[in-house]
Write a protein that holds these residues in place. Sequence first.
Motif, PDB file in Angstrom:
ATOM      1  N   MET A 104     -12.864  35.136  53.728  1.00  0.00           N
ATOM      2  CA  MET A 104     -12.431  34.209  54.068  1.00  0.00           C
ATOM      3  C   MET A 104     -13.117  33.359  53.460  1.00  0.00           C
ATOM      4  O   MET A 104     -14.456  33.971  53.945  1.00  0.00           O
ATOM      5  N   GLU A 105     -13.364  32.848  52.532  1.00  0.00           N
ATOM      6  CA  GLU A 105     -14.008  32.165  51.586  1.00  0.00           C
ATOM      7  C   GLU A 105     -14.039  30.324  51.838  1.00  0.00           C
ATOM      8  O   GLU A 105     -12.917  29.733  52.139  1.00  0.00           O
ATOM      9  N   PHE A 106     -15.417  29.649  52.352  1.00  0.00           N
ATOM     10  CA  PHE A 106     -15.725  28.251  52.472  1.00  0.00           C
ATOM     11  C   PHE A 106     -16.078  27.478  51.810  1.00  0.00           C
ATOM     12  O   PHE A 106     -17.261  28.085  51.408  1.00  0.00           O
ATOM     13  N   GLN A 107     -15.939  26.838  50.681  1.00  0.00           N
ATOM     14  CA  GLN A 107     -16.346  25.759  50.380  1.00  0.00           C
ATOM     15  C   GLN A 107     -17.554  25.135  51.793  1.00  0.00           C
ATOM     16  O   GLN A 107     -16.444  24.527  51.991  1.00  0.00           O
ATOM     17  N   LEU A 108     -18.508  24.778  51.307  1.00  0.00           N
ATOM     18  CA  LEU A 108     -19.668  23.619  52.077  1.00  0.00           C
ATOM     19  C   LEU A 108     -20.269  22.608  51.907  1.00  0.00           C
ATOM     20  O   LEU A 108     -20.470  22.371  50.130  1.00  0.00           O
ATOM     21  N   GLY A 109     -20.124  21.839  52.373  1.00  0.00           N
ATOM     22  CA  GLY A 109     -20.341  19.970  51.972  1.00  0.00           C
ATOM     23  C   GLY A 109     -21.879  20.298  52.798  1.00  0.00           C
ATOM     24  O   GLY A 109     -22.355  21.441  53.293  1.00  0.00           O
ATOM     25  N   TYR A 110     -22.419  19.108  52.217  1.00  0.00           N
ATOM     26  CA  TYR A 110     -23.961  18.940  52.752  1.00  0.00           C
ATOM     27  C   TYR A 110     -23.826  19.165  54.530  1.00  0.00           C
ATOM     28  O   TYR A 110     -22.809  18.533  55.666  1.00  0.00           O
ATOM     29  N   ALA A 111     -24.818  19.323  54.628  1.00  0.00           N
ATOM     30  CA  ALA A 111     -25.517  19.879  56.166  1.00  0.00           C
ATOM     31  C   ALA A 111     -24.181  20.640  56.477  1.00  0.00           C
ATOM     32  O   ALA A 111     -24.218  21.224  57.889  1.00  0.00           O
ATOM     33  N   THR A 112     -22.814  21.248  56.000  1.00  0.00           N
ATOM     34  CA  THR A 112     -22.334  21.603  57.011  1.00  0.00           C
ATOM     35  C   THR A 112     -22.265  22.957  57.677  1.00  0.00           C
ATOM     36  O   THR A 112     -22.361  23.885  58.963  1.00  0.00           O
ATOM     37  N   ALA A 113     -22.681  24.160  56.751  1.00  0.00           N
ATOM     38  CA  ALA A 113     -23.618  24.975  57.158  1.00  0.00           C
ATOM     39  C   ALA A 113     -24.334  25.092  58.367  1.00  0.00           C
ATOM     40  O   ALA A 113     -24.562  25.662  59.370  1.00  0.00           O
ATOM     41  N   PRO A 114     -24.950  24.630  58.638  1.00  0.00           N
ATOM     42  CA  PRO A 114     -26.350  24.635  59.424  1.00  0.00           C
ATOM     43  C   PRO A 114     -25.796  24.084  60.587  1.00  0.00           C
ATOM     44  O   PRO A 114     -25.971  24.206  61.998  1.00  0.00           O
ATOM     45  N   LEU A 115     -24.431  22.608  60.878  1.00  0.00           N
ATOM     46  CA  LEU A 115     -24.349  22.255  61.915  1.00  0.00           C
ATOM     47  C   LEU A 115     -23.039  23.241  62.726  1.00  0.00           C
ATOM     48  O   LEU A 115     -23.024  23.658  63.806  1.00  0.00           O
ATOM     49  N   PHE A 116     -22.767  24.244  61.099  1.00  0.00           N
ATOM     50  CA  PHE A 116     -21.634  24.885  62.205  1.00  0.00           C
ATOM     51  C   PHE A 116     -22.595  26.266  62.626  1.00  0.00           C
ATOM     52  O   PHE A 116     -22.871  26.651  63.688  1.00  0.00           O
ATOM     53  N   ALA A 117     -23.545  26.337  61.866  1.00  0.00           N
ATOM     54  CA  ALA A 117     -24.627  27.832  62.762  1.00  0.00           C
ATOM     55  C   ALA A 117     -24.995  27.184  64.272  1.00  0.00           C
ATOM     56  O   ALA A 117     -25.448  28.446  65.174  1.00  0.00           O
ATOM     57  N   ASP A 118     -25.093  26.243  64.292  1.00  0.00           N
ATOM     58  CA  ASP A 118     -26.026  25.608  65.826  1.00  0.00           C
ATOM     59  C   ASP A 118     -24.755  25.961  66.293  1.00  0.00           C
ATOM     60  O   ASP A 118     -24.680  25.739  67.822  1.00  0.00           O
TER      61      ASP A 118
END
Length: 100
Positions: free
Chosen positions: A1-15
């Motif tokens: 599955m591929e996801f396009q990331l908005g600003y700050a999405t990745a670190p917030l989701f990883a946390d």
Amino acid sequence: MEFQLGYATAPLFADAVAAFIRSNADSAWLHENGDQWSELWVTFRDADTASVTVSREAGRLMHWVWGDRSVWRDEHARKVVTADLRPQWRAQIRGRAVPA
């Protein structure tokens, strides 16, 4: 599955994924799916582009994270991430469903 990331999405989701893993550390279910949980966390933690790709098995676990309000640093973070990722997730889950 591929996801396009908005600003700050990745670190917030990883946390949030890390908090979910910690809060369920004694769960046999979590350990049975440990490789997928690790993949999900590491992929979003290390995201350095505008998109990420995770296996379907890891992607299917994502709803557990945004459904658990206790793992988010605040409600705003949860809303930002779910607004960005959930529509993409739904489209990919529905797009792979096998018609009856």
